[in-house]
Design an enzyme around this catalytic site. Structure first.
Site, PDB file in Angstrom:
ATOM      1  N   GLU A 312      -9.546 -24.697 -20.821  1.00 54.17           N
ATOM      2  CA  GLU A 312      -9.553 -24.098 -22.380  1.00 54.17           C
ATOM      3  C   GLU A 312      -8.320 -24.670 -23.080  1.00 54.17           C
ATOM      4  OE1 GLU A 312     -10.111 -19.955 -21.501  1.00 54.17           O
ATOM      5  OE2 GLU A 312     -12.338 -20.420 -21.370  1.00 54.17           O
ATOM      6  N   ASP A 386     -17.584 -16.332 -16.073  1.00 50.53           N
ATOM      7  CA  ASP A 386     -16.676 -15.730 -16.715  1.00 50.53           C
ATOM      8  C   ASP A 386     -16.681 -14.527 -16.910  1.00 50.53           C
ATOM      9  OD1 ASP A 386     -14.129 -15.483 -17.930  1.00 50.53           O
ATOM     10  OD2 ASP A 386     -14.657 -16.352 -19.880  1.00 50.53           O
ATOM     11  N   GLU A 408     -10.168 -13.178  -8.411  1.00 52.81           N
ATOM     12  CA  GLU A 408      -9.491 -12.457  -9.774  1.00 52.81           C
ATOM     13  C   GLU A 408     -10.748 -11.732 -10.235  1.00 52.81           C
ATOM     14  OE1 GLU A 408      -7.662 -15.480 -12.659  1.00 52.81           O
ATOM     15  OE2 GLU A 408      -8.691 -14.253 -14.292  1.00 52.81           O
ATOM     16  N   GLU A 414     -13.449  -7.281 -20.948  1.00 51.38           N
ATOM     17  CA  GLU A 414     -13.693  -8.402 -22.177  1.00 51.38           C
ATOM     18  C   GLU A 414     -15.409  -8.428 -22.512  1.00 51.38           C
ATOM     19  OE1 GLU A 414     -12.405 -12.246 -20.896  1.00 51.38           O
ATOM     20  OE2 GLU A 414     -13.440 -13.039 -22.735  1.00 51.38           O
TER      21      GLU A 414
HETATM   22  C1  GCV Z   1      -6.783 -15.711 -21.005  1.00 51.18           C
HETATM   23  C2  GCV Z   1     -12.160 -16.391 -20.871  1.00 51.18           C
HETATM   24  C3  GCV Z   1     -11.349 -15.313 -21.906  1.00 51.18           C
HETATM   25  C4  GCV Z   1     -10.224 -15.944 -22.371  1.00 51.18           C
HETATM   26  C5  GCV Z   1      -9.207 -16.258 -21.062  1.00 51.18           C
HETATM   27  C6  GCV Z   1     -10.012 -17.009 -20.292  1.00 51.18           C
HETATM   28  C7  GCV Z   1      -9.286 -17.152 -18.888  1.00 51.18           C
HETATM   29  O1  GCV Z   1     -12.799 -17.602 -21.534  1.00 51.18           O
HETATM   30  O2  GCV Z   1     -12.330 -15.286 -22.923  1.00 51.18           O
HETATM   31  O3  GCV Z   1      -9.450 -15.034 -23.360  1.00 51.18           O
HETATM   32  O4  GCV Z   1      -7.875 -16.647 -21.347  1.00 51.18           O
HETATM   33  O5  GCV Z   1     -11.307 -16.434 -19.920  1.00 51.18           O
HETATM   34  O6  GCV Z   1      -9.715 -16.412 -18.062  1.00 51.18           O
HETATM   35  O7  GCV Z   1      -8.325 -17.954 -18.837  1.00 51.18           O
END
Ligand code: GCV
Length: 721
Positions: A312, A386, A408, A414
C-alpha cells in the site's frame, strides 16, 4: 465456611444489590473496577480468607503488584486489607518468588514452578503454622505481577478461593498491541478519539493514563506495545522522539511492558540523508546499526520493530530489487546483539493486481521459508484479504514450517462497525485459532502454529491492532473494551473459549448477577454472526464503502481494481461470488488437503464462506431449500432483526449497570439498527439490479431507492468523515 448471616436476609440483600442501578460510571476503570463485592456471602467468605497480605521486595514490578493488591483487595473487600510486615496469625495472602520468601520456599516444591517459565505463576491454598494462607508465587517478579492480577480477577468474578491450585503460563512470548497511531495524534482506523500518546507534551508531561494503560494491559498479560502506525513516519526514530518514547517505556516497564516502534524502511534516506535504503548497502546497514544502538541507549529493553514494507505504497526492500527476507534480516541483524526482534508483516499485495489478492502474500512469502533470521517473525493477518467480517484462515498459517509465524488480529473495528456497532470479536478470533490447517495432518490448528508447538518454534507472538484512544472509556463503545480484554486473554492462551472470556469480562465490568451475565453474554455471543448477516453474509467480503469502511458500498467500482467492491463480489446477471476454486483463481490450492478440497467443492464448502470461494447462479439451491438470492435476502433481514432483538434484550438489563453506560449503549444500539438497515437495503437493492428478482414476500422492503444509499453520508460516526 459457615456464614453468620440469616440466609433469607442474605438472599434479599443479594436480590436488591443486583437490581439497583449503580452510580454513574464513565467506563474509565475498564475491567479493573474493584468495587466492594455486592454479594454478602461471598464478601464474608473472602474477608475471612484474607485479612492482610505480604509481598516482599522493592523492585518496580513488585511495587506495581503491591499497589494493585492493596487497592484491589481493600476495594473489593470493602475494608482496609493491610500489607503485613510479618505473617499474621489469621489467614493472609503472600505473593513472592521462592528467592524472596522463606515461607514460599518451605511451601512450594521448586519442581512445581518448572512449567511456569519466566512469566507464569502458581496460586495455591496452603497451611502455614496451622493457618490457612493463599500463596502467589512465580520464578520471576513479572510472574508475581501477573499472578496478583489473576488472583484479583478470581475475587472480581466471585470465584471459589477455598482450595486453590492454579498453575498458569502464557503460551506465546510476545503479546503485543499494534497502535496505528500517528505523530499528530490521529489514529488510522481509530474510533475512540485521539492517540493516547501526547507527543507534543512528552517527555516532560506524563499523563496518568499511561500508567492505567499499562495496568490494564498487564492485567490481561499483554507485555508489549508498538506505539506507532505501520504506515510509518521516520521522525519517530529521531533523537527528540526517542526521548519521548523512552519516557513512555519508563512508565510501562514496571508493568512488564516493552515498547516497540514501526520502522519506516526509507528512514536512512528521509532522516539519515543517505542516497539509498538498499538493505544490502554497507552504509545503510551501518546506519541502522547505529540507530538501533542509539535507541537502546535510551531504552535498554527496547523490543524491536514492526515493519510494513512494499505494501500500500510503503517503501521496502523490493524498491531495490531485494527480497522481504533481505529487508527483515538487515534489521534483525542490527537488533540481535541487543535481544530485539523484527515483526515483518505479510500484508503485501501488488498495486498492479497481477493475481487474486487473496493469493499474493502466500506467493510472496512461502518461497522465503527458512530464509529469515531467528529473531524475525512474519506477522500474518487472520485471513488472506484484510480483517473482513468473516474470512477463512490465512493459508500462510502452516505453510512456512521453518519460519516464526505470528497472527495479527484487528481489535479496532475497521470493517465491523467502528465503535458504534456492538460486536464481540472473540468468537471471530477463536474461529481462526481453532481452524485446522492440516499442515501436519489433522489437529494442526492455527493455535498450534502460533504457540510454536506444531513446528517447534520458541519465538512466538500474537499482535492485535488496538482500539484505544483518548475517549474517556478508552474504546468508544463500552462493549469494545471486551475486544481489548479478549485479545489479551487469547494471546496468553490461544485455546481459551470466547464464551468464558465474555463471562469473566461481564462479571468484572458490569455485574456478577446471573441474569445480567446471561443477558449480556447472549448479546455478546451472537453479535458477530449477526453483524456478518447484515454486512457480508454467505462469504461476501470487501463490499464496504471505500475510504471509510463503515457503511455499504457494493457499487464501488472506481480506482485501483482490488480496492473496489466489484472486484470481490463479481455480481452479474448470471450470479455472484469470487471463483477461487481450481477452475477460478485457484486460491484453494494454497490450503492443505483436505481443506483445499473442502473449500473447492461447492457441496462441502461451508455456506458462511460460499461466495468467498464460489461464483454461483442466483437460483443456486441452498441447504435451506431457498435459492441463493432468497437466502441472501433472508440473511440480511435476519441480521437487522437480530439487532432489533438485541435492543430489546438490552432494555431488560437496565438494572445490571449504571445509568451512564446503559444510556450510552442504548444510544449506540439505536444507531446500529439504523445503519444495519442501510447495509441491508443498500446491498439488496444493488444486488437486485443483477438478480432481477423480487425480495421474497413477508420481508421488509427498502424505504428508498438505490441512489439514496449510494449517496448516503454519515455525519455522526466517530473517526468517519
Ligand atoms: C494501516 C487496511 C487498512 C489500512 C491499514 C492496512 C494495513 O488496508 O484499511 O488503514 O493501514 O490495512 O494493515 O496495513
Amino acid at each position: 465456611m459457615k456464614s453468620s448471616y440469616n440466609p433469607i436476609i442474605l438472599a434479599l440483600i443479594a436480590l436488591f444489590s443486583a437490581a439497583t442501578p449503580a452510580a454513574p460510571e464513565s467506563g474509565y476503570r475498564l475491567w479493573l473496577r474493584y468495587d466492594r463485592i455486592s454479594d454478602p456471602a461471598t464478601l464474608t467468605l473472602y474477608r475471612k480468607n484474607i485479612t492482610g497480605f505480604v509481598i516482599p521486595g522493592e523492585s518496580p514490578l513488585i511495587k506495581s503488584a503491591r499497589q494493585e493488591l492493596s487497592t484491589g483487595l481493600s476495594g473489593l473487600l470493602g475494608q482496609n486489607i493491610p500489607e503485613l510486615r510479618s505473617p499474621a496469625r489469621s489467614p493472609f495472602l503472600i505473593a513472592g518468588t521462592p528467592a524472596s520468601s522463606k515461607i514460599i520456599r518451605s511451601l512450594i516444591p521448586p519442581e512445581d514452578l518448572l512449567k511456569t517459565g519466566d512469566e507464569g505463576f502458581i496460586i495455591r491454598s496452603a497451611i502455614y503454622r496451622k493457618n490457612k494462607i493463599i500463596v502467589i508465587t512465580a520464578n520471576t517478579e513479572k510472574g508475581i505481577l501477573y499472578g496478583s492480577f489473576f488472583f484479583l480477577r478470581l475475587l472480581q468474578t466471585h470465584s471459589d478461593i477455598s482450595a486453590l491450585n492454579i498453575s498458569e503460563a502464557p503460551k506465546t512470548k510476545v503479546r503485543i498491541l499494534n497502535h496505528w497511531d500517528n505523530l499528530d495524534r490521529s489514529v488510522e482506523r481509530g474510533y475512540a478519539g485521539l492517540s493516547l500518546w501526547d507527543w507534543a507534551a512528552l517527555p516532560d508531561s506524563l499523563s496518568p493514563r499511561y500508567t492505567d494503560y499499562a495496568r490494564a494491559n498487564a492485567s490481561i498479560g499483554i507485555n508489549s506495545t508498538v506505539l506507532t502506525n505501520v504506515n510509518a513516519n521516520a521522525m519517530v526514530l529521531t533523537t527528540d522522539y526517542l526521548k519521548k518514547v523512552a519516557a513512555l517505556a519508563d512508565i510501562f516497564r514496571p508493568y512488564g511492558i516493552k515498547v516497540y516502534l514501526t520502522a519506516r524502511f526509507s528512514a536512512p534516506v528521509e532522516t539519515g540523508k543517505l542516497k539509498t535504503a538498499d538493505p544490502l548497502d554497507p552504509e545503510v546497514i551501518a546506519w541502522w546499526k547505529n540507530k538501533v544502538e542509539e535507541i537502546y541507549s535510551y531504552i535498554p529493553d527496547f523490543g524491536g520493530f514492526t515493519v510494513k514494507a512494499n505494501s500500500e505504497g510503503q517503501p521496502g526492500p523490493q524498491n531495490y530489487n531485494r527480497s522481504h527476507a533481505d529487508g527483515a534480516n538487515m534489521l534483525a541483524d542490527a537488533l540481535a546483539p541487543h535481544g530485539g526482534i523484527v515483526m515483518w508483516r505479510a500484508f503485501v499485495y501488488d498495486n498492479n493486481v497481477p493475481d487474486d489478492r487473496a493469493k499474493q502474500a502466500y506467493n510472496e512469502f512461502v518461497p522465503l521459508d527458512g530464509k529469515f533470521r531467528e529473531n524475525v517473525l512474519i506477522q500474518v493477518k487472520n485471513g488472506p484479504i484484510d480483517f473482513q467480517p468473516r474470512e477463512p484462515f490465512h493459508p500462510l498459517f502452516g505453510a512456512m514450517p521453518k519460519t516464526n509465524i505470528m497472527p495479527e488480529l484487528q481489535i479496532t473495528q475497521e470493517y465491523l462497525g467502528a465503535s458504534v456497532h456492538l460486536v464481540y470479536l472473540a468468537p471471530l478470533f477463536e474461529e481462526c485459532l481453532k481452524s485446522d490447517t492440516y499442515a501436519r495432518g489433522k489437529g494442526s490448528t492455527v493455535a498450534s502454529v502460533i504457540d510454536g508447538s506444531l513446528f517447534g518454534h520458541s519465538l512466538t507472538a500474537m499482535a492485535g491492532v488496538a482500539n484505544t484512544g483518548s475517549a474517556e472509556n478508552w474504546t468508544g463503545h463500552p462493549f469494545a473494551q471486551a475486544n481489548w480484554y479478549s485479545f489479551g486473554r487469547l494471546a496468553w492462551n490461544p485455546y481459551e473459549k470466547s464464551e468464558k472470556i465474555a463471562e469473566e469480562w461481564i462479571r468484572m465490568t458490569f455485574s456478577n448477577n446471573q441474569d445480567c451475565i446471561d443477558g449480556m453474554k447472549k448479546i455478546m455471543m451472537s453479535s458477530w454472526e449477526n453483524t456478518i448477516k447484515y454486512m457480508t453474509p454467505l462469504g461476501l467480503h470487501h463490499i464496504m464503502y471505500s475510504g471509510h469502511h463503515y457503511g455499504p458500498g457494493p457499487w464501488v467500482n472506481r480506482g485501483r481494481q482490488d480496492w473496489t467492491s466489484v472486484y470481490y463480489h463479481r455480481a452479474d446477471s448470471s450470479g455472484i461470488g469470487f471463483n477461487r476454486t481450481t477452475t477460478g483463481s485457484d486460491a484453494v490450492s494454497q490450503y492443505f488437503s483436505p481443506v483445499k478440497e473442502m473449500f473447492n467443492n461447492v457441496e462441502t464448502c461451508p455456506e458462511n464462506l460460499l461466495l468467498w470461494f464460489h461464483h454461483l447462479p442466483w437460483d443456486y439451491r441452498m441447504k435451506s431449500g431457498r435459492t441463493l438470492w432468497e437466502e441472501l435476502c433472508y440473511e440480511y433481514h435476519e441480521g437487522v432483526n437480530a439487532v432489533r432483538q438485541m435492543r430489546k434484550e438490552w432494555q431488560k438489563l437496565q438494572n445490571c449497570t449504571d445509568r451512564e453506560r446503559f444510556e450510552q449503549v442504548s444510544g449506540l444500539m439505536e444507531k446500529q439498527e439504523r445503519d444495519a438497515i442501510i447495509w441491508r437495503d443498500g446491498c439488496l437493492l444493488y444486488f437486485q439490479s443483477f438478480s432481477r428478482k423480487e425480495i421474497p414476500s413477508g420481508l421488509e422492503k427498502p424505504a428508498f431507492n438505490l441512489n439514496y444509499y449510494i449517496n448516503h453520508k454519515y455525519t455522526d460516526i466517530p473517526g468517519i468523515r
